[in-house]
Design a protein around this motif. Structure first.
Motif, PDB file in Angstrom:
ATOM      1  N   ILE A  17     114.172  55.554  -7.329  1.00 51.70           N
ATOM      2  CA  ILE A  17     113.157  55.881  -6.317  1.00 51.70           C
ATOM      3  C   ILE A  17     112.082  54.793  -6.425  1.00 51.70           C
ATOM      4  N   HIS A  18     111.874  54.070  -5.342  1.00 50.85           N
ATOM      5  CA  HIS A  18     110.909  52.965  -5.328  1.00 50.85           C
ATOM      6  C   HIS A  18     111.145  52.006  -6.506  1.00 50.85           C
ATOM      7  N   GLY A  19     112.424  51.782  -6.806  1.00 47.53           N
ATOM      8  CA  GLY A  19     112.762  50.803  -7.844  1.00 47.53           C
ATOM      9  C   GLY A  19     112.724  51.340  -9.263  1.00 47.53           C
ATOM     10  N   TYR A  20     112.416  52.629  -9.429  1.00 43.95           N
ATOM     11  CA  TYR A  20     112.393  53.243 -10.764  1.00 43.95           C
ATOM     12  C   TYR A  20     113.478  54.310 -10.856  1.00 43.95           C
ATOM     13  N   PRO A  21     114.008  54.546 -12.067  1.00 42.13           N
ATOM     14  CA  PRO A  21     114.946  55.662 -12.200  1.00 42.13           C
ATOM     15  C   PRO A  21     114.248  56.972 -11.832  1.00 42.13           C
ATOM     16  N   LEU A  22     114.926  57.804 -11.067  1.00 40.11           N
ATOM     17  CA  LEU A  22     114.344  59.094 -10.680  1.00 40.11           C
ATOM     18  C   LEU A  22     114.070  59.953 -11.907  1.00 40.11           C
ATOM     19  N   VAL A  23     112.827  60.427 -11.998  1.00 40.04           N
ATOM     20  CA  VAL A  23     112.464  61.418 -13.019  1.00 40.04           C
ATOM     21  C   VAL A  23     112.056  62.674 -12.259  1.00 40.04           C
ATOM     22  N   TYR A  24     112.921  63.651 -12.282  1.00 41.65           N
ATOM     23  CA  TYR A  24     112.686  64.849 -11.469  1.00 41.65           C
ATOM     24  C   TYR A  24     112.001  65.929 -12.309  1.00 41.65           C
ATOM     25  N   LEU A  25     110.713  66.103 -12.056  1.00 43.20           N
ATOM     26  CA  LEU A  25     109.928  67.090 -12.819  1.00 43.20           C
ATOM     27  C   LEU A  25     109.318  68.121 -11.873  1.00 43.20           C
ATOM     28  N   ASP A  26     110.105  68.545 -10.892  1.00 41.57           N
ATOM     29  CA  ASP A  26     109.649  69.584  -9.955  1.00 41.57           C
ATOM     30  C   ASP A  26     110.611  70.766  -9.993  1.00 41.57           C
ATOM     31  N   ASN A  27     111.036  71.098 -11.197  1.00 42.09           N
ATOM     32  CA  ASN A  27     112.081  72.117 -11.359  1.00 42.09           C
ATOM     33  C   ASN A  27     111.608  73.544 -11.114  1.00 42.09           C
ATOM     34  N   ALA A  28     110.289  73.759 -11.225  1.00 42.98           N
ATOM     35  CA  ALA A  28     109.799  75.119 -10.950  1.00 42.98           C
ATOM     36  C   ALA A  28     109.862  75.398  -9.447  1.00 42.98           C
ATOM     37  N   ALA A  29     109.868  74.325  -8.646  1.00 40.72           N
ATOM     38  CA  ALA A  29     110.016  74.511  -7.185  1.00 40.72           C
ATOM     39  C   ALA A  29     111.488  74.749  -6.852  1.00 40.72           C
ATOM     40  N   THR A  30     112.334  73.852  -7.284  1.00 40.08           N
ATOM     41  CA  THR A  30     113.781  74.082  -7.213  1.00 40.08           C
ATOM     42  C   THR A  30     114.473  73.135  -8.187  1.00 40.08           C
ATOM     43  N   THR A  31     115.644  73.537  -8.669  1.00 40.00           N
ATOM     44  CA  THR A  31     116.366  72.694  -9.619  1.00 40.00           C
ATOM     45  C   THR A  31     117.495  71.958  -8.910  1.00 40.00           C
ATOM     46  N   VAL A 354     108.546  59.260 -10.225  1.00 36.53           N
ATOM     47  CA  VAL A 354     108.363  60.556 -10.885  1.00 36.53           C
ATOM     48  C   VAL A 354     108.006  61.623  -9.853  1.00 36.53           C
ATOM     49  N   ALA A 355     108.828  62.668  -9.772  1.00 38.01           N
ATOM     50  CA  ALA A 355     108.600  63.754  -8.815  1.00 38.01           C
ATOM     51  C   ALA A 355     107.920  64.916  -9.501  1.00 38.01           C
ATOM     52  N   ILE A 356     106.672  65.205  -9.101  1.00 37.73           N
ATOM     53  CA  ILE A 356     105.988  66.408  -9.593  1.00 37.73           C
ATOM     54  C   ILE A 356     105.481  67.187  -8.393  1.00 37.73           C
ATOM     55  N   ARG A 357     104.982  68.383  -8.621  1.00 35.34           N
ATOM     56  CA  ARG A 357     104.423  69.184  -7.534  1.00 35.34           C
ATOM     57  C   ARG A 357     102.904  69.110  -7.582  1.00 35.34           C
ATOM     58  N   ALA A 358     102.296  69.035  -6.398  1.00 32.47           N
ATOM     59  CA  ALA A 358     100.840  69.127  -6.315  1.00 32.47           C
ATOM     60  C   ALA A 358     100.486  70.150  -5.255  1.00 32.47           C
ATOM     61  N   GLY A 359      99.414  70.896  -5.479  1.00 33.31           N
ATOM     62  CA  GLY A 359      98.998  71.881  -4.488  1.00 33.31           C
ATOM     63  C   GLY A 359      98.467  73.129  -5.162  1.00 33.31           C
ATOM     64  N   HIS A 360      98.503  74.237  -4.424  1.00 40.31           N
ATOM     65  CA  HIS A 360      97.991  75.488  -5.018  1.00 40.31           C
ATOM     66  C   HIS A 360      99.125  76.319  -5.616  1.00 40.31           C
ATOM     67  N   HIS A 361     100.358  75.834  -5.489  1.00 42.17           N
ATOM     68  CA  HIS A 361     101.532  76.479  -6.090  1.00 42.17           C
ATOM     69  C   HIS A 361     101.697  77.929  -5.631  1.00 42.17           C
ATOM     70  N   CYS A 362     101.244  78.202  -4.411  1.00 41.23           N
ATOM     71  CA  CYS A 362     101.316  79.581  -3.868  1.00 41.23           C
ATOM     72  C   CYS A 362     100.592  80.553  -4.776  1.00 41.23           C
ATOM     73  N   CYS A 363      99.524  80.088  -5.415  1.00 39.92           N
ATOM     74  CA  CYS A 363      98.739  80.935  -6.320  1.00 39.92           C
ATOM     75  C   CYS A 363      97.260  80.715  -6.050  1.00 39.92           C
ATOM     76  N   GLN A 364      96.816  80.945  -4.825  1.00 42.62           N
ATOM     77  CA  GLN A 364      95.416  80.652  -4.495  1.00 42.62           C
ATOM     78  C   GLN A 364      94.429  81.468  -5.334  1.00 42.62           C
ATOM     79  N   PRO A 365      94.670  82.780  -5.567  1.00 41.85           N
ATOM     80  CA  PRO A 365      93.709  83.510  -6.411  1.00 41.85           C
ATOM     81  C   PRO A 365      93.571  82.901  -7.818  1.00 41.85           C
ATOM     82  N   LEU A 366      94.678  82.457  -8.395  1.00 43.65           N
ATOM     83  CA  LEU A 366      94.604  81.858  -9.733  1.00 43.65           C
ATOM     84  C   LEU A 366      93.885  80.508  -9.686  1.00 43.65           C
TER      85      LEU A 366
END
Ligand code: 7TS
Length: 408
Positions: A17-31, A354-366
């Motif tokens: 990905i963009h010339g780097y080996p894919l590092v998939y670290l978004d497994n809590a979203a989907t594996t 490197v793939a990570i998740r950013a946002g409120h993670h569907c947990c706005q109250p937290l």
């Protein structure tokens, strides 16, 4: 050690990905999906595809055997007493909505209480808000401590004779820690209530035994544990499911149909109206076989180790804030880099592969509890390695440097 060759099972990981080996670290979203699952789906579509529970032809009975076989795999996996306690749904969200719309609306009356926590994923919050509004019941929150967790003492105080339902995630998708669901199940039962456990983030990482936990409903999604999207599970105790009414009506789920009335099949089939998610269930069965072939104990140890390794490395980076308790994370870490918006951080990490998740993670109250609108999150699974963590840390340091001139 057992996981050393596992990456070969995941062809998607073998790309740049963009010339780097894919590092998939978004497994809590989907594996990602292993070949074992992909090939099982291909085999089903190439050789056995047919609708289930109807045709007497060979493909029909093969498809039915495979679909019902997957139900047995899930039942064994969860240590359910019977496969009749396993309902296939579209996923965690659908399973929770099914319990809320069927069970909760039948049992909750004005003034009754549904005990919940503010750390829940929106999927384990909005359905209960709707029930509470419709039935004039009360959503009662177990207070959160500073680190986002709640104590069993506060849970005990919240659960009373007014409680009809206790609902909580087994493992939080933001904090990564496990809630004391076994103790909470005992507390709920002491007061004649039931417990609904959102297992979306636990089932992929730890061995779950529904009988040992004593939960009445246990819920998870296939796609977060190497299975396909569009398939999930609602486990429910047989005696409870028997009393529940279906919420979808139509083909497949009926026993006898008259002009003005109809009767249903027994559970679980009465909850699976229409052509069910046949390939999805078979794919989930293959995913469970795959995970059990490795061993959930091995996976748990691996995921905890990698998370611990990442946390230790992140502690060395000034300006990184991590959320949740120090220890006990099962496979994810939620964090922010001071003064950098998590979306910007995730974009720069992506440009480093490197793939990570950013946002409120569907947990706005937290998020509000922590006083932030969003965070970044790295989540690990069985195919991730220490090298992945190293590439992530390097990218994090580069990101800090990248923003430093303009902000720090
Ligand atoms: N509950 C928890 C604890 C979750 O983490 C998720 C999905 C859901 C419910 C909903 O699952 P679904 O399969 O019905 O969508 N969590 C996330 C996440 O953390 N990032 O993307 C999806």
């Amino acid at each position: 050690m057992e996981l050393i060759n596992i990456r070969k099972q995941f062809p998607i990981l073998n790309q740049q990905i963009h010339g780097y080996p894919l590092v998939y670290l978004d497994n809590a979203a989907t594996t990602q999906k292993p070949l074992q699952v992909i090939e099982r789906l291909q085999q089903y579509y190439e050789q056995d595809n047919a609708n289930v529970h109807r045709g007497v032809h060979t493909l029909g009975s093969r498809a039915t055997d495979a679909y019902e076989g997957a139900r047995r795999i899930v039942a064994n996996f969860l240590n359910a007493k019977s496969e009749k306690e396993v309902i296939f749904t579209r996923g965690t969200t659908t399973s929770i909505n099914l319990v809320a719309s069927s069970y909760a609306r039948a049992v909750c009356k004005e003034g009754d209480e549904i005990v919940i926590s503010a750390m829940e994923h929106h999927s384990n919050l909005l359905p209960w808000q709707q029930v509470a509004k419709a039935m004039k019941a009360k959503l009662k929150y177990i207070p959160l401590q500073q680190d986002g967790t709640f104590s069993i003492e506060d849970a005990e105080k919240a659960i009373t004779s007014r409680t009809k339902i206790v609902t909580v995630s087994h493992v939080s998708n933001v904090l990564g820690i496990a809630n004391p669901v076994k103790q909470m199940a005992a507390l709920a039962h002491k007061h004649g209530a039931v417990i609904v456990v959102d297992g979306a983030q636990s089932v992929p990482h730890i061995k779950v035994d529904v009988q040992d936990l004593g939960c009445d409903f246990y819920i998870f999604s296939g796609h977060k544990m190497c299975g396909p999207t569009g398939i999930g599970v609602l486990y429910g105790k047989k005696q409870i499911l028997e009393k529940m009414e279906p919420i979808e009506f139509g083909g497949e789920m009926i026993d006898h149909v008259g002009l003005h009335d109809a009767t249903w099949k027994e559970s679980p089939w009465k909850f699976e109206g229409g052509t069910p998610i046949i390939a999805g269930a078979i794919g989930l069965g293959a995913a469970i076989d795959f995970l059990e072939g490795i061993g959930l104990d091995v996976i748990e140890k691996h995921d905890k180790h990698l998370t611990g390794y990442a946390v230790e490395r992140m502690k060395q980076i000034e300006d990184v804030t991590m959320y949740g308790p120090e220890d006990g994370r099962f496979g994810l870490v939620t964090f922010n880099l001071d003064k950098v918006h998590p979306h910007d951080l995730a974009t720069v990490l992506d440009s480093n592969g490197v793939a990570i998740r950013a946002g409120h993670h569907c947990c706005q109250p937290l998020m509000r509890h922590f006083g932030v609108s969003a965070t970044a999150r790295a989540s690990f699974y069985l195919y991730n390695t220490e090298e992945d963590v190293d590439q992530f840390i390097l990218a994090l340091e580069k990101t800090k440097g990248f923003f430093k001139e303009s902000i720090f």
